[in-house]
Write a protein that holds these residues in place. Structure first.
Motif, mmCIF file in Angstrom:
data_model
loop_
_atom_site.group_PDB
_atom_site.id
_atom_site.type_symbol
_atom_site.label_atom_id
_atom_site.label_comp_id
_atom_site.label_asym_id
_atom_site.label_seq_id
_atom_site.Cartn_x
_atom_site.Cartn_y
_atom_site.Cartn_z
ATOM 1 N N HIS A 50 0.851 -1.193 0.000
ATOM 2 C CA HIS A 50 0.000 0.000 0.000
ATOM 3 C C HIS A 50 0.885 1.241 0.000
ATOM 4 C CE1 HIS A 50 -3.300 2.673 0.595
ATOM 5 N NE2 HIS A 50 -4.163 1.710 0.828
ATOM 6 N N PHE A 51 0.644 2.139 -0.976
ATOM 7 C CA PHE A 51 1.502 3.326 -1.120
ATOM 8 C C PHE A 51 1.425 4.260 0.078
ATOM 9 C CE2 PHE A 51 -2.555 4.129 -3.194
ATOM 10 C CZ PHE A 51 -2.952 5.335 -2.629
ATOM 11 N N VAL B 279 11.030 -0.687 -2.094
ATOM 12 C CA VAL B 279 11.406 -0.032 -0.844
ATOM 13 C C VAL B 279 12.353 1.133 -1.104
ATOM 14 C CG1 VAL B 279 12.475 -0.312 1.400
ATOM 15 C CG2 VAL B 279 11.158 -2.172 0.453
ATOM 16 N N LEU B 280 13.362 0.892 -1.920
ATOM 17 C CA LEU B 280 14.359 1.932 -2.187
ATOM 18 C C LEU B 280 13.733 3.136 -2.876
ATOM 19 C CD1 LEU B 280 17.397 -0.256 -3.300
ATOM 20 C CD2 LEU B 280 17.106 0.977 -1.142
ATOM 21 N N GLU B 281 12.732 2.894 -3.719
ATOM 22 C CA GLU B 281 12.049 3.999 -4.392
ATOM 23 C C GLU B 281 11.339 4.892 -3.373
ATOM 24 O OE1 GLU B 281 8.552 4.780 -7.756
ATOM 25 O OE2 GLU B 281 9.239 2.739 -7.310
ATOM 26 N N VAL B 282 10.668 4.264 -2.386
ATOM 27 C CA VAL B 282 9.963 5.033 -1.357
ATOM 28 C C VAL B 282 10.963 5.765 -0.463
ATOM 29 C CG1 VAL B 282 8.455 4.887 0.663
ATOM 30 C CG2 VAL B 282 7.956 3.521 -1.373
ATOM 31 N N LEU B 283 12.007 5.057 -0.013
ATOM 32 C CA LEU B 283 13.002 5.682 0.863
ATOM 33 C C LEU B 283 13.671 6.870 0.171
ATOM 34 C CD1 LEU B 283 14.781 2.684 2.635
ATOM 35 C CD2 LEU B 283 12.777 3.986 3.360
ATOM 36 N N SER B 284 13.972 6.706 -1.109
ATOM 37 C CA SER B 284 14.597 7.785 -1.864
ATOM 38 C C SER B 284 13.688 9.003 -1.934
ATOM 39 C CB SER B 284 14.943 7.308 -3.275
ATOM 40 O OG SER B 284 15.445 8.370 -4.060
ATOM 41 N N ALA C 82 5.420 -6.151 19.788
ATOM 42 C CA ALA C 82 5.321 -4.744 19.433
ATOM 43 C C ALA C 82 3.874 -4.353 19.158
ATOM 44 C CB ALA C 82 6.164 -4.452 18.192
ATOM 45 N N TRP C 83 3.590 -3.072 19.250
ATOM 46 C CA TRP C 83 2.304 -2.569 18.777
ATOM 47 C C TRP C 83 2.298 -2.695 17.255
ATOM 48 C CZ3 TRP C 83 -1.282 1.348 21.208
ATOM 49 C CH2 TRP C 83 -1.231 1.294 22.601
ATOM 50 N N LEU C 84 1.148 -3.042 16.680
ATOM 51 C CA LEU C 84 1.029 -3.197 15.241
ATOM 52 C C LEU C 84 0.052 -2.166 14.693
ATOM 53 C CD1 LEU C 84 0.803 -7.094 14.930
ATOM 54 C CD2 LEU C 84 2.833 -5.644 15.128
ATOM 55 N N LEU C 85 0.519 -1.317 13.802
ATOM 56 C CA LEU C 85 -0.330 -0.341 13.134
ATOM 57 C C LEU C 85 -0.536 -0.816 11.701
ATOM 58 C CD1 LEU C 85 -1.788 2.417 13.059
ATOM 59 C CD2 LEU C 85 0.388 3.436 12.349
ATOM 60 N N VAL C 86 -1.749 -1.267 11.390
ATOM 61 C CA VAL C 86 -2.068 -1.797 10.067
ATOM 62 C C VAL C 86 -2.805 -0.732 9.270
ATOM 63 C CG1 VAL C 86 -3.300 -3.597 8.791
ATOM 64 C CG2 VAL C 86 -2.203 -4.139 10.990
ATOM 65 N N GLU C 87 -2.294 -0.416 8.089
ATOM 66 C CA GLU C 87 -2.973 0.565 7.252
ATOM 67 C C GLU C 87 -4.251 -0.031 6.686
ATOM 68 O OE1 GLU C 87 -3.144 4.429 5.294
ATOM 69 O OE2 GLU C 87 -2.571 3.515 7.193
ATOM 70 N N LYS C 88 -5.272 0.788 6.609
ATOM 71 C CA LYS C 88 -6.587 0.336 6.154
ATOM 72 C C LYS C 88 -6.488 -0.440 4.848
ATOM 73 C CE LYS C 88 -7.328 2.968 2.422
ATOM 74 N NZ LYS C 88 -7.806 2.490 1.127
ATOM 75 N N PRO D 295 -6.940 3.969 -7.402
ATOM 76 C CA PRO D 295 -5.814 3.819 -6.474
ATOM 77 C C PRO D 295 -4.439 3.939 -7.105
ATOM 78 C CG PRO D 295 -6.741 1.678 -7.006
ATOM 79 C CD PRO D 295 -7.661 2.704 -7.617
ATOM 80 N N LEU D 296 -4.346 3.903 -8.427
ATOM 81 C CA LEU D 296 -3.035 3.961 -9.078
ATOM 82 C C LEU D 296 -2.707 5.336 -9.637
ATOM 83 C CD1 LEU D 296 -3.125 0.552 -11.004
ATOM 84 C CD2 LEU D 296 -2.341 1.028 -8.674
ATOM 85 N N TRP D 297 -3.608 6.287 -9.447
ATOM 86 C CA TRP D 297 -3.408 7.624 -10.007
ATOM 87 C C TRP D 297 -2.503 8.501 -9.141
ATOM 88 C CZ3 TRP D 297 -4.569 9.603 -14.718
ATOM 89 C CH2 TRP D 297 -5.427 8.850 -15.523
ATOM 90 N N HIS D 298 -2.093 7.994 -7.992
ATOM 91 C CA HIS D 298 -1.242 8.791 -7.109
ATOM 92 C C HIS D 298 -0.419 7.857 -6.233
ATOM 93 C CE1 HIS D 298 -5.162 8.078 -5.227
ATOM 94 N NE2 HIS D 298 -4.505 7.984 -4.084
ATOM 95 N N THR D 299 0.701 8.378 -5.727
ATOM 96 C CA THR D 299 1.543 7.638 -4.799
ATOM 97 C C THR D 299 1.497 8.358 -3.455
ATOM 98 O OG1 THR D 299 3.529 8.906 -5.369
ATOM 99 C CG2 THR D 299 3.050 6.940 -6.697
ATOM 100 N N PHE D 300 2.430 8.013 -2.545
ATOM 101 C CA PHE D 300 2.464 8.718 -1.268
ATOM 102 C C PHE D 300 2.732 10.197 -1.528
ATOM 103 C CE2 PHE D 300 6.871 7.599 -2.033
ATOM 104 C CZ PHE D 300 7.591 8.682 -1.560
ATOM 105 N N ASP D 301 2.345 11.035 -0.563
ATOM 106 C CA ASP D 301 2.400 12.493 -0.715
ATOM 107 C C ASP D 301 1.455 12.983 -1.804
ATOM 108 O OD1 ASP D 301 4.244 12.807 1.308
ATOM 109 O OD2 ASP D 301 5.974 12.975 -0.007
#
Length: 366
Positions: A15-16, A44-49, A95-101, A164-170
Motif C-alpha cells: 500500500h503506497f 522499498v528503495l524507491e519510497v526511501l529515496s 510490538a504494537w502493530l499499526l495496520v494501514e486500512k 488507487p493507481l493515479w497517485h503515490t504517497f504524498d
C-alpha cells in the motif's frame, strides 16, 4: 524527565500509504525508524529515496529485522488479503502493530488478526486516514460530543477518487500511461488479493459511520456493486444499512472526475449526518462544514477545528497512547474497526449473493 524514543519498523510496501506513514515517523521527535522490509527491495528503495532516507534501513529478512531492531511499533502495509498473514508473522514480537486500512479482506481474516495479537499480548491498531481530516473530526465534535443535531438517525457517505493507481504517497500524481501499465499487476485490481472499490473504500464509510453512530452496529446490510467489463473487481458500490435509528448509505467509487484532495468531486466525497434536530455536511478536506439546525434552518458554515498534537496523524496518536499507557479510541480502536469490518463483510456477501444479510451477534466484541 527525558522522553522515551520509540523504535519503529515498517513491513510490506504493497500500500503506497506506507510512504506517508514513514514521513510521519521521520517528523516525530520521539520516533526512530530502525528498519524496513518488503519482498521487493526496488520498491522499498524507491519510497526511501522519495523521503530522503538511507538505504541501510532496508533489511532482507523479517526475522532478522525483528531480532536486530527490536521495534516498539511495527507499521504494516500489505495487500488487504495478506493482513492476517503478516500480523500472524510479527505479533510474537510483542510490538504494537499499526495496520494501514482496510482492516482485512474478510471478517475471518480480521478475526485471525485479533486472536494472534491477543495470544502474544500485542496491541493491534487499524489506521483510517480520514480520521485525521479536520472536517470530519469537527463533525464528530458537533454531532456526537455536543449533540447539536440531536439523536443521530442516518449517515450518508460517498468516498473515492480517480483510482488507487493515479497517485503515490504524498499524493504525487501519475500519468494515465503509468496507471494502465501497472493495473494488470496491481493487487488493487485482483479479486484474490482483496481488490476493488468496495473493499478499498467501504471501510472508511462503515468505520467512521460506526464512530458517528457511537459504536452501534446495523441490524442488516444490503449492497450492490458494478461489474466492469475486463476487470475482475468492482469500481463502484452502494451499501444500505438498517439501524434501529433508521437507514444509512455508504457509497464507494473509483473513477471520479477529480481527486477530492485537489478538486472536490460531484457528488462531494465526505459525510452527511442527519439527526432529529439538524444535519451536518462534512466534505473531505473542506475548510468549513455546513451545520443546519431548527434554530438556523438556513444553515451555518462552521470553520473546521485546528487539529493539534497528538491528534494530527496516526503516528502522533499511537505513540501518545503508547507513552501514556492509554487505550486507543475512535475509528482506530478495535471495537469500532471490527464493527466496520462486519459491515464490509456483510456488504461484500450481499453484493455477491444478491440478498440482504442480517448482521447477527458479535462474537469478538459483544
Amino acid at each position: 524527565m527525558e522522553k522515551r524514543v520509540f523504535r519503529v519498523a515498517a513491513i510490506c510496501f504493497d500500500h503506497f500509504h506506507v510512504g506517508d506513514l514513514l514521513r510521519m515517523v521521520v517528523n516525530h521527535p520521539q520516533a526512530e525508524l530502525v528498519g524496513v522490509y518488503d519482498d521487493s527491495r526496488e520498491r522499498v528503495l524507491e519510497v526511501l529515496s522519495g523521503i530522503g532516507l538511507p538505504s541501510h534501513l532496508v533489511m532482507d529478512d523479517v526475522r532478522w529485522l525483528l531480532e536486530r531492531s527490536k521495534p516498539d511499533l511495527i507499521i504494516l502495509c500489505p495487500a488487504a488479503k495478506r493482513h492476517a498473514e503478516w500480523v500472524e508473522k510479527v505479533a510474537s514480537s510483542g510490538a504494537w502493530l499499526l495496520v494501514e486500512k482496510p482492516f482485512a479482506a474478510s471478517i475471518e481474516e480480521a478475526r485471525r488478526m485479533v486472536l494472534a495479537c491477543r495470544s502474544h499480548g500485542s496491541n493491534l491498531v487499524i489506521n483510517w486516514p480520514l480520521t485525521w481530516v479536520p472536517s470530519h473530526r469537527t463533525a464528530y465534535r458537533l454531532a456526537v460530543i455536543e449533540r447539536q443535531i440531536g439523536d443521530l438517525q442516518s449517515v450518508y457517505y460517498y468516498g473515492g477518487n480517480r483510482g488507487p493507481l493515479w497517485h503515490t504517497f504524498d499524493k504525487i500524481e501519475r500519468t494515465s500511461e503509468q496507471v494502465e501499465l501497472e493495473k494488470p499487476n496491481s493487487w488493487f485490481y485482483h479479486r484474490e488479493q482483496g481488490g476493488g472499490s468496495l473493499l478499498d473504500y467501504l471501510g472508511y464509510g462503515a468505520t467512521l459511520g460506526t464512530w458517528f453512530h457511537s459504536g452501534k452496529a446495523p441490524i442488516e446490510v444490503t449492497a450492490m456493486k458494478d461489474e466492469p467489463a475486463g476487470l475482475e473487481v468492482d469500481e463502484h458500490s452502494i451499501t444500505l444499512c438498517r439501524y434501529h435509528s433508521g437507514l444509512s448509505r455508504f457509497e464507494t467509487r473509483w473513477g471520479t472526475l477529480t481527486d477530492p484532495w485537489h478538486h472536490q468531486t460531484q457528488p462531494a466525497c465526505g459525510f452527511t449526518l442527519v439527526g432529529t434536530e439538524g444535519t451536518i455536511q462534512s466534505n473531505d478536506y473542506a475548510k468549513s462544514i455546513r451545520l443546519q439546525t431548527k434554530a438556523h434552518p438556513d444553515g451555518q458554515d462552521i470553520p473546521v477545528d485546528t487539529l493539534s498534537v497528538p491528534f494530527m496523524n496516526p503516528i502522533q496518536y499511537v505513540l501518545h497512547c503508547m507513552a501514556n499507557d492509554l487505550e486507543v479510541a475512535g475509528p482506530l480502536s478495535l471495537p469500532i474497526s471490527w464493527t466496520g469490518q462486519r459491515i464490509v463483510d456483510a456488504a461484500f456477501r450481499s453484493s455477491v449473493e444478491k440478498r440482504t444479510i442480517a448482521l447477527g451477534e458479535d462474537t469478538i466484541f459483544p
